[in-house]
Design a protein around this motif. Structure first.
Motif, PDB file in Angstrom:
ATOM      1  N   PRO A  48       0.818  -1.223   0.000  1.00 27.60           N
ATOM      2  CA  PRO A  48       0.000   0.000   0.000  1.00 27.60           C
ATOM      3  C   PRO A  48       0.844   1.262   0.000  1.00 27.60           C
ATOM      4  CG  PRO A  48      -0.821  -1.579   1.611  1.00 27.60           C
ATOM      5  CD  PRO A  48       0.482  -2.119   1.118  1.00 27.60           C
ATOM      6  N   GLU A  49       2.020   1.211   0.638  1.00 29.09           N
ATOM      7  CA  GLU A  49       2.896   2.384   0.687  1.00 29.09           C
ATOM      8  C   GLU A  49       3.325   2.819  -0.711  1.00 29.09           C
ATOM      9  OE1 GLU A  49       3.660   0.207   4.624  1.00 29.09           O
ATOM     10  OE2 GLU A  49       3.212  -0.305   2.546  1.00 29.09           O
ATOM     11  N   LEU A  50       3.453   1.857  -1.629  1.00 30.58           N
ATOM     12  CA  LEU A  50       3.813   2.189  -3.005  1.00 30.58           C
ATOM     13  C   LEU A  50       2.570   2.490  -3.835  1.00 30.58           C
ATOM     14  CD1 LEU A  50       6.718  -0.298  -3.824  1.00 30.58           C
ATOM     15  CD2 LEU A  50       6.809   1.980  -2.825  1.00 30.58           C
ATOM     16  N   ALA A  51       1.514   1.731  -3.604  1.00 35.33           N
ATOM     17  CA  ALA A  51       0.284   1.964  -4.362  1.00 35.33           C
ATOM     18  C   ALA A  51      -0.264   3.365  -4.117  1.00 35.33           C
ATOM     19  CB  ALA A  51      -0.762   0.915  -3.986  1.00 35.33           C
ATOM     20  N   ASP A  52      -0.116   3.865  -2.891  1.00 35.30           N
ATOM     21  CA  ASP A  52      -0.668   5.172  -2.534  1.00 35.30           C
ATOM     22  C   ASP A  52       0.302   6.322  -2.768  1.00 35.30           C
ATOM     23  OD1 ASP A  52      -2.925   3.805  -1.733  1.00 35.30           O
ATOM     24  OD2 ASP A  52      -2.363   3.774   0.390  1.00 35.30           O
ATOM     25  N   ALA A  53       1.537   6.014  -3.132  1.00 34.88           N
ATOM     26  CA  ALA A  53       2.562   7.052  -3.262  1.00 34.88           C
ATOM     27  C   ALA A  53       2.423   7.809  -4.572  1.00 34.88           C
ATOM     28  CB  ALA A  53       3.953   6.434  -3.173  1.00 34.88           C
ATOM     29  N   HIS A  54       2.718   9.105  -4.518  1.00 31.62           N
ATOM     30  CA  HIS A  54       2.843   9.895  -5.744  1.00 31.62           C
ATOM     31  C   HIS A  54       4.291   9.863  -6.239  1.00 31.62           C
ATOM     32  CE1 HIS A  54       2.464  13.064  -8.699  1.00 31.62           C
ATOM     33  NE2 HIS A  54       3.425  13.750  -8.100  1.00 31.62           N
ATOM     34  N   THR A  55       5.245  10.015  -5.302  1.00 28.15           N
ATOM     35  CA  THR A  55       6.668  10.015  -5.646  1.00 28.15           C
ATOM     36  C   THR A  55       7.374   8.907  -4.875  1.00 28.15           C
ATOM     37  OG1 THR A  55       6.704  12.399  -6.075  1.00 28.15           O
ATOM     38  CG2 THR A  55       8.817  11.346  -5.609  1.00 28.15           C
TER      39      THR A  55
END
Length: 205
Positions: A48-55
């Motif tokens: 989720p930390e990557l799925a929700d990240a913009h950068t």
């Protein structure tokens, strides 16, 4: 699972553990490296930390490191802004945006393995403080979330820079399955991470 050797202090113990882990990586076959890279991309992409990240601040794997190339392309295809490091002469890191495989250029640094670095405009060392997630290279992480790096200090500087800036991105280390160990030697400057992605899944701390 790698075994820690009882040595007199964290620095010699780190050096011994690094030798052991690097030897295990060198023993991996090309087929095993390729299969691990594909599986690592799948497991990390589910975070989720990557799925929700913009950068996302990431890196280009070299040699027998857990492969990141497929993951970089998956992040970019998902619309993420991906930052990649550029090694500076003092071992600090500048950053540039990843624009696809064709944007990578070979870079030779004295005394170091040849790296692939982004060819785009340099954004400065502080650019990493704007990332929502930072993917960290390493050799091992223990069950407390303490990371063992390769000893160059580049990512210690990144972590110190994030702390000074009051930035709190998700810190995720990319490893092989057997590099999540019982304990790594710890020094005062070491920072814990939030999660490890391996070819077989994710471990959280």
């Amino acid at each position: 699972m790698a075994q820690n050797q009882p040595l007199s202090g964290p620095a010699p113990a780190k050096a011994a553990l690094r030798r052991e882990l690097l030897a295990a990586r060198r023993a991996l076959s090309p087929d095993a490296l390729a299969a691990s890279a594909r599986a690592l991309s799948r497991s990390a992409s589910r975070l989720p930390e990557l799925a929700d990240a913009h950068t996302v601040a990431a890196y280009v794997s070299v040699g027998t490191e857990p492969g990141t190339r497929e993951l970089l392309d998956a992040l970019r295809a998902a619309g993420k802004r991906v930052l990649l490091p550029v090694l500076l002469p003092d071992n600090d890191l500048d950053w540039a945006v990843y624009e696809g495989p064709e944007s990578l250029a070979g870079a030779a640094h004295p005394g170091k393995m040849r790296l692939l670095e982004p060819a785009g405009a340099r954004l400065g060392s502080e650019a990493v403080t704007g990332a929502d997630a930072v993917l960290l290279p390493g050799l091992a992480v223990d069950r407390r979330g303490m990371r063992l790096g390769r000893g160059g200090g580049s990512y210690d500087r990144v972590l110190e820079r994030l702390e000074r800036a009051g930035a709190h991105p998700a810190l995720v280390v990319l490893l092989y399955d057997d590099e999540v160990v019982a304990r790594v030697p710890e020094e005062p400057h070491d920072h814990p991470v939030r999660a490890v992605a391996t070819p077989s899944g994710v471990v959280r701390f």
